[in-house]
Design a protein around this motif. Sequence first.
Motif, PDB file in Angstrom:
ATOM      1  N   TYR A   1      10.095   8.697  -5.238  1.00  0.00           N
ATOM      2  CA  TYR A   1       9.768   9.092  -3.868  1.00  0.00           C
ATOM      3  C   TYR A   1       9.735   7.964  -2.844  1.00  0.00           C
ATOM      4  CZ  TYR A   1       8.356  13.560  -5.937  1.00  0.00           C
ATOM      5  OH  TYR A   1       8.346  14.762  -6.584  1.00  0.00           O
ATOM      6  N   PHE A   2       9.644   6.713  -3.254  1.00  0.00           N
ATOM      7  CA  PHE A   2       9.481   5.636  -2.281  1.00  0.00           C
ATOM      8  C   PHE A   2      10.771   5.353  -1.527  1.00  0.00           C
ATOM      9  CE2 PHE A   2       9.679   1.000  -1.331  1.00  0.00           C
ATOM     10  CZ  PHE A   2       8.727   0.993  -0.328  1.00  0.00           C
ATOM     11  N   THR A   3      10.709   5.372  -0.188  1.00  0.00           N
ATOM     12  CA  THR A   3      11.876   5.043   0.641  1.00  0.00           C
ATOM     13  C   THR A   3      11.571   3.958   1.661  1.00  0.00           C
ATOM     14  OG1 THR A   3      11.345   6.726   2.298  1.00  0.00           O
ATOM     15  CG2 THR A   3      12.756   7.408   0.444  1.00  0.00           C
ATOM     16  N   GLY A   4      10.328   3.466   1.727  1.00  0.00           N
ATOM     17  CA  GLY A   4       9.944   2.468   2.713  1.00  0.00           C
ATOM     18  C   GLY A   4       8.610   2.811   3.340  1.00  0.00           C
ATOM     19  N   ARG A   5       7.979   1.818   3.932  1.00  0.00           N
ATOM     20  CA  ARG A   5       6.647   1.993   4.507  1.00  0.00           C
ATOM     21  C   ARG A   5       6.681   2.663   5.879  1.00  0.00           C
ATOM     22  NH1 ARG A   5       1.628  -1.624   4.073  1.00  0.00           N
ATOM     23  NH2 ARG A   5       0.329  -0.994   5.826  1.00  0.00           N
ATOM     24  N   ALA A   6       7.562   2.186   6.746  1.00  0.00           N
ATOM     25  CA  ALA A   6       7.557   2.651   8.135  1.00  0.00           C
ATOM     26  C   ALA A   6       7.718   4.167   8.286  1.00  0.00           C
ATOM     27  CB  ALA A   6       8.627   1.918   8.931  1.00  0.00           C
ATOM     28  N   PRO A   7       8.535   4.838   7.466  1.00  0.00           N
ATOM     29  CA  PRO A   7       8.634   6.303   7.624  1.00  0.00           C
ATOM     30  C   PRO A   7       7.301   7.019   7.433  1.00  0.00           C
ATOM     31  CG  PRO A   7      10.436   5.481   6.274  1.00  0.00           C
ATOM     32  CD  PRO A   7       9.492   4.333   6.458  1.00  0.00           C
ATOM     33  N   LEU A   8       6.435   6.479   6.566  1.00  0.00           N
ATOM     34  CA  LEU A   8       5.117   7.081   6.379  1.00  0.00           C
ATOM     35  C   LEU A   8       4.286   6.928   7.648  1.00  0.00           C
ATOM     36  CD1 LEU A   8       4.275   5.790   2.771  1.00  0.00           C
ATOM     37  CD2 LEU A   8       5.317   7.966   3.429  1.00  0.00           C
ATOM     38  N   GLU A   9       4.398   5.780   8.302  1.00  0.00           N
ATOM     39  CA  GLU A   9       3.645   5.547   9.520  1.00  0.00           C
ATOM     40  C   GLU A   9       4.209   6.371  10.684  1.00  0.00           C
ATOM     41  OE1 GLU A   9       3.027   1.415  10.243  1.00  0.00           O
ATOM     42  OE2 GLU A   9       2.314   1.038   8.212  1.00  0.00           O
ATOM     43  N   ALA A  10       5.512   6.603  10.675  1.00  0.00           N
ATOM     44  CA  ALA A  10       6.098   7.478  11.691  1.00  0.00           C
ATOM     45  C   ALA A  10       5.534   8.891  11.553  1.00  0.00           C
ATOM     46  CB  ALA A  10       7.619   7.488  11.559  1.00  0.00           C
ATOM     47  N   ALA A  11       5.393   9.347  10.325  1.00  0.00           N
ATOM     48  CA  ALA A  11       4.840  10.686  10.088  1.00  0.00           C
ATOM     49  C   ALA A  11       3.420  10.798  10.614  1.00  0.00           C
ATOM     50  CB  ALA A  11       4.877  11.011   8.600  1.00  0.00           C
ATOM     51  N   ALA A  12       2.672   9.700  10.568  1.00  0.00           N
ATOM     52  CA  ALA A  12       1.302   9.710  11.073  1.00  0.00           C
ATOM     53  C   ALA A  12       1.248  10.007  12.564  1.00  0.00           C
ATOM     54  CB  ALA A  12       0.637   8.365  10.792  1.00  0.00           C
TER      55      ALA A  12
ATOM     56  N   SER B   1       0.817  -1.218   0.000  1.00  0.00           N
ATOM     57  CA  SER B   1       0.000   0.000   0.000  1.00  0.00           C
ATOM     58  C   SER B   1       0.844   1.257   0.000  1.00  0.00           C
ATOM     59  CB  SER B   1      -0.926   0.001   1.221  1.00  0.00           C
ATOM     60  OG  SER B   1      -1.857  -1.050   1.141  1.00  0.00           O
ATOM     61  N   ASP B   2       2.077   1.164   0.499  1.00  0.00           N
ATOM     62  CA  ASP B   2       2.947   2.340   0.514  1.00  0.00           C
ATOM     63  C   ASP B   2       3.268   2.789  -0.913  1.00  0.00           C
ATOM     64  OD1 ASP B   2       4.401  -0.003   0.060  1.00  0.00           O
ATOM     65  OD2 ASP B   2       5.607   0.191   1.871  1.00  0.00           O
ATOM     66  N   VAL B   3       3.787   1.877  -1.716  1.00  0.00           N
ATOM     67  CA  VAL B   3       4.110   2.182  -3.111  1.00  0.00           C
ATOM     68  C   VAL B   3       2.846   2.549  -3.879  1.00  0.00           C
ATOM     69  CG1 VAL B   3       5.026   1.258  -5.279  1.00  0.00           C
ATOM     70  CG2 VAL B   3       6.124   0.655  -3.110  1.00  0.00           C
ATOM     71  N   ALA B   4       1.800   1.742  -3.705  1.00  0.00           N
ATOM     72  CA  ALA B   4       0.579   1.917  -4.495  1.00  0.00           C
ATOM     73  C   ALA B   4      -0.101   3.258  -4.228  1.00  0.00           C
ATOM     74  CB  ALA B   4      -0.384   0.772  -4.221  1.00  0.00           C
ATOM     75  N   ASN B   5      -0.157   3.677  -2.964  1.00  0.00           N
ATOM     76  CA  ASN B   5      -0.837   4.935  -2.665  1.00  0.00           C
ATOM     77  C   ASN B   5      -0.004   6.151  -3.050  1.00  0.00           C
ATOM     78  OD1 ASN B   5      -3.598   4.597  -1.299  1.00  0.00           O
ATOM     79  ND2 ASN B   5      -2.351   3.001  -0.339  1.00  0.00           N
ATOM     80  N   LEU B   6       1.318   6.034  -3.012  1.00  0.00           N
ATOM     81  CA  LEU B   6       2.138   7.105  -3.576  1.00  0.00           C
ATOM     82  C   LEU B   6       1.762   7.318  -5.040  1.00  0.00           C
ATOM     83  CD1 LEU B   6       5.724   6.431  -2.160  1.00  0.00           C
ATOM     84  CD2 LEU B   6       4.428   8.542  -1.885  1.00  0.00           C
ATOM     85  N   SER B   7       1.673   6.223  -5.794  1.00  0.00           N
ATOM     86  CA  SER B   7       1.274   6.318  -7.199  1.00  0.00           C
ATOM     87  C   SER B   7      -0.108   6.924  -7.340  1.00  0.00           C
ATOM     88  CB  SER B   7       1.285   4.928  -7.849  1.00  0.00           C
ATOM     89  OG  SER B   7       2.570   4.516  -8.201  1.00  0.00           O
TER      90      SER B   7
END
Length: 403
Positions: A71-82, A56-62
């Motif tokens: 832009y993709f660097t990994g899933r966990a950094p997105l969740e940290a931002a949350a 979902s990380d890659v897919a939702n960026l798209s």
Amino acid sequence: MKYAIIIPDGCADEPQESLGGKTPLEVARTPAMDAIAKAGVLGRANNVPAHLPAGSDVANLSLFGYDPNVYFTGRAPLEAAAQGIALGAADWAIRCNLVTVEDQTMKSFTAGHISSEEAKELLATAQAELGSSLLEFVPGVSYRNLLLYRGSQSTAPFTKDTRATPPHDLTDKSVADDFPRGPGSELLNDLMERSFALFADHPVNVARRAAGKLPATNIWLWGLGRTPALKSFRELHGLSGKMITAVDLLRGLAALVGWDRIEVPGATGYLDTDYAAKGRYAIEAIPTTDIICVHVEATDEASHEGKVDAKIAALEAIDEKIVAPLHAALAAQGDYRILVSPDHPTPCRTKTHSHGFVPFAICGTGVAGSGASAYSEPVAGASSLSFDDGSKLMPYFLRSQLT
């Protein structure tokens, strides 16, 4: 112009033998989604490049119009931002699932959908016994938690070549060959191994076993990365947005692209989510934003559990309680445009995310109807409208005229 995006996560699927060769989306009663397809345009988009993980990380960026190759660097950094967690230039965020592994088999990547309160207790123990000045365990929602590595460029053991398998890819499968590998994997594997003994007789698990529930046997570390440098959505597309979701991944993506987040009481990120409340809050947000986005995780969760009937029920609830009222409210207020699209396929057969095209439907002001018969994978597959690069769908959706 007001815009709405509805994301039924992972709803794209394969034909099911139990459904007479049809997909759950074909069988589900979705008159509101079908009406959008009939009134507007229907097509398909590939949101996950073949060389990137089908998550979902890659897919939702798209889906948001951000090329994941950039832009993709990994899933966990997105969740940290949350969670409002700031990562330094050399810090790494790592997804920390609580899971159930028995006889080297992934019985549950959610530890039986462990509660947030139970997870907090387990993570506190992990921090006390496994944490350090470099390692910080951060509780999240249910089984979805984080491990932060607070290092420096000279000490961080990980690189972009560090690999770890998402636990939802391993449901009912052996985990023996899927532990982390590559730079820094020794640290990750050591923490995972030590957590087995740490959790074995933990009071949370003693109580869960007594209640007939699955225990959280250990942590599973994956999805690691550093914070991506995302342009704001306004900078990229010229519009503001608001996000409704119960999933930290989407909350974090919203935060990083400059969208406001709307927290909806009763939104759980599971099959029992309050669909109607999400619909109401989305309608209330229309006057205060350019784009309102409603993400629903339930369809993806049903797929991960291989529950075809539950996936159909979730699709019907999304259609009745979110798509229909939101579309009506948009049409009543003036110029509008609405997009329905999952992020990636999640077949019930495999119980995990997959690469491949997903169907999307768009209708509204300035959209010339193509006469599609229904919103489904086969009908979308027959359309001439196709985006091999899914990041091109968002600018297409926002264009002044669609024909």
